[in-house]
Design an enzyme around this catalytic site. Structure first.
Site, PDB file in Angstrom:
ATOM      1  N   SER A  42      44.568  36.121  54.711  1.00 31.93           N
ATOM      2  CA  SER A  42      43.420  36.204  55.067  1.00 31.93           C
ATOM      3  C   SER A  42      42.635  35.587  53.709  1.00 31.93           C
ATOM      4  CB  SER A  42      42.564  37.756  54.997  1.00 31.93           C
ATOM      5  OG  SER A  42      43.066  38.481  53.886  1.00 31.93           O
ATOM      6  N   LYS A  93      37.068  36.097  46.394  1.00 27.54           N
ATOM      7  CA  LYS A  93      37.255  36.084  47.711  1.00 27.54           C
ATOM      8  C   LYS A  93      36.345  36.986  48.299  1.00 27.54           C
ATOM      9  CE  LYS A  93      40.452  38.021  51.417  1.00 27.54           C
ATOM     10  NZ  LYS A  93      41.662  38.642  51.590  1.00 27.54           N
ATOM     11  N   SER A  97      48.295  38.444  52.795  1.00 26.66           N
ATOM     12  CA  SER A  97      47.103  37.542  52.734  1.00 26.66           C
ATOM     13  C   SER A  97      47.241  36.944  51.321  1.00 26.66           C
ATOM     14  CB  SER A  97      45.843  38.359  52.973  1.00 26.66           C
ATOM     15  OG  SER A  97      45.689  38.988  54.056  1.00 26.66           O
TER      16      SER A  97
END
Length: 427
Positions: A144, A75, A168
């Site tokens: 996210s 990420k 997330s």
């Protein structure tokens, strides 16, 4: 079957026996990324040549560690020394950190190969990136950790790192139909992570099986016990519908009924539980804590680059600056009090079973979805594992999450593995 469709544990066994080369596995992953990336848009930075060179080096060397030869996604809020780290913001476009984040470095040291950086929402908050749900690109993958969840769901990589501050990891795992694991708060070192809320930020990840997420977690936590998830008990499961249950879609309610029936039929003891009123307020407390700590963590960006932040993020940061220190301390105390109450639950139950999301993934244009069913658990710092096993009326994935006692991650993972074996047999 193309090797990119192997689970992480299947792949690592073949890699260790030299039945599969790291280069071949990576090439299969890269080929699938090339074919699907125009639709899914899960990646923000890749260097295929460097990754392939790393794979060839691993093939020439002795087995380096338990992740030897496994490609994974990172990420884009984790620092990487060899790829840009933009945190989903134009402010940091092209930014090159001097070193890897600790979690990334530990995975590499165990033999894993960074396939690339995955898309995150702006500073792991609310403004969506370009990633689409691989099950139906008209829908969101959640946020996210949008790129990480989508990349695993689409068989681009067997594992990808994510973070959770509100919902997330669990919510994108639910929307994309993969296993998502948010460990207990603080078990994985956050050095090199662009943090936004120190009381809440937790590193975890996505994979296709519970064994897979446990394998990567064992490396990042330095806990080999997570590689053995054998469980032969009859778990005591508390089924908690939550005060927001009436707002869930019918498919979530169906998933709850299916799970209760199947798990009890397999020997689990399932009881419905009610939430004390003091805990019902923790979702709002989490949102307020998150706003305050985001305003503090992003003070530089908020002050210097306000015109380059999204309206959605600005609204949260501005709200966070209006919460007084006394109110913030009161919210932190509410969380502490809530942890004590939840501890008493785990004297009666091994895990809790709760919704992961309100329903199927919403349309992309409507945003990344509501984290309401995750906020309380993020505040409490408990381990959470999303279990994908059902499908909604639009053909999109649906599941539930298993919640364990804080710092009892191995048992939580072991029971989650048992539960998913019952709910999704033969997969």
């Amino acid at each position: 079957m193309e090797s990119n469709r192997l689970s992480a544990t299947q792949a690592v066994e073949r890699l260790a026996r030299r039945e599969l080369s790291a280069e071949q596995l990576l090439r299969d992953c890269l080929a699938h990324i090339e074919a699907r990336e125009p639709i899914v848009q899960a990646w923000t930075a890749r260097d295929a040549d460097a990754a392939l060179q790393h794979a060839r080096e691993l093939d020439r060397s002795p087995i380096r560690g338990v992740l030897h030869g496994l490609p994974f996604g990172v990420k884009d809020v984790f620092a990487t020394h060899d790829l840009p780290t933009s945190c989903g913001s134009a402010i940091y476009a092209g930014h090159r950190p001097p070193a890897d984040a600790a979690a990334v470095a530990l995975c590499r040291q165990a033999g894993a190969i960074v396939a690339g950086k995955t898309v995150t929402t702006e500073f792991a908050s609310y403004q969506p990136g370009p990633t689409r749900n691989p099950n139906n690109p008209a829908h969101t993958p959640g946020g996210s950790s949008s790129g990480s969840a989508a990349a695993v769901a689409d068989y681009m990589v067997p594992f990808a790192l994510g973070t959770q501050t509100a919902g997330s990891i669990i919510r994108p795992a639910a929307y994309c139909g993969v296993v998502g694991y948010k460990p207990s708060l603080g078990l994985i070192q956050r050095a090199g992570l662009k943090t936004i809320a120190d009381s809440l930020d937790t590193i975890g990840g996505f994979a296709r099986t519970v064994d897979d997420v446990a394998l990567f977690a064992s490396v990042m936590m330095g806990d080999a016990r997570l590689c053995d998830l054998a469980y032969d008990g009859r778990p005591r499961i508390g089924f908690y519908r939550a005060s927001h249950w009436p707002n869930t879609e019918e498919c979530v309610q169906e998933a709850g009924a299916l799970a209760a029936s199947a798990l009890s039929g397999a020997g689990a003891r399932i009881e419905e539980i009610d939430l004390p009123p003091v805990l019902a307020a923790l979702a709002q407390a989490q949102a307020d804590i998150m706003a305050v700590e985001m305003a503090q963590s992003l003070a530089y960006e908020h002050g210097r680059y306000r015109d380059r932040l999204s309206d959605a993020l600005l609204a949260v940061l501005d709200a966070g600056t209006r919460v007084s220190a006394a109110e913030h301390q009161a919210n932190l105390q509410r969380v502490q009090d809530g942890r004590a109450q939840v501890e008493r639950w785990f004297e009666q139950y091994d895990v809790l079973l709760v919704p992961s999301a309100t329903g199927e993934a919403p349309l992309y244009e409507s945003g990344t979805g509501d984290p309401i069913f995750c906020r309380m658990w993020s505040a409490l710092g408990t381990p959470c594992v999303h279990l994908p096993f059902h499908t909604g009326p639009r053909g999109l994935p649906v599941g539930l999450q298993a919640i364990g006692r804080r710092d009892d991650d191995r048992r939580t993972l072991a029971i989650a593995r048992w539960m998913l074996g019952v709910l999704r047999p033969g997969q």
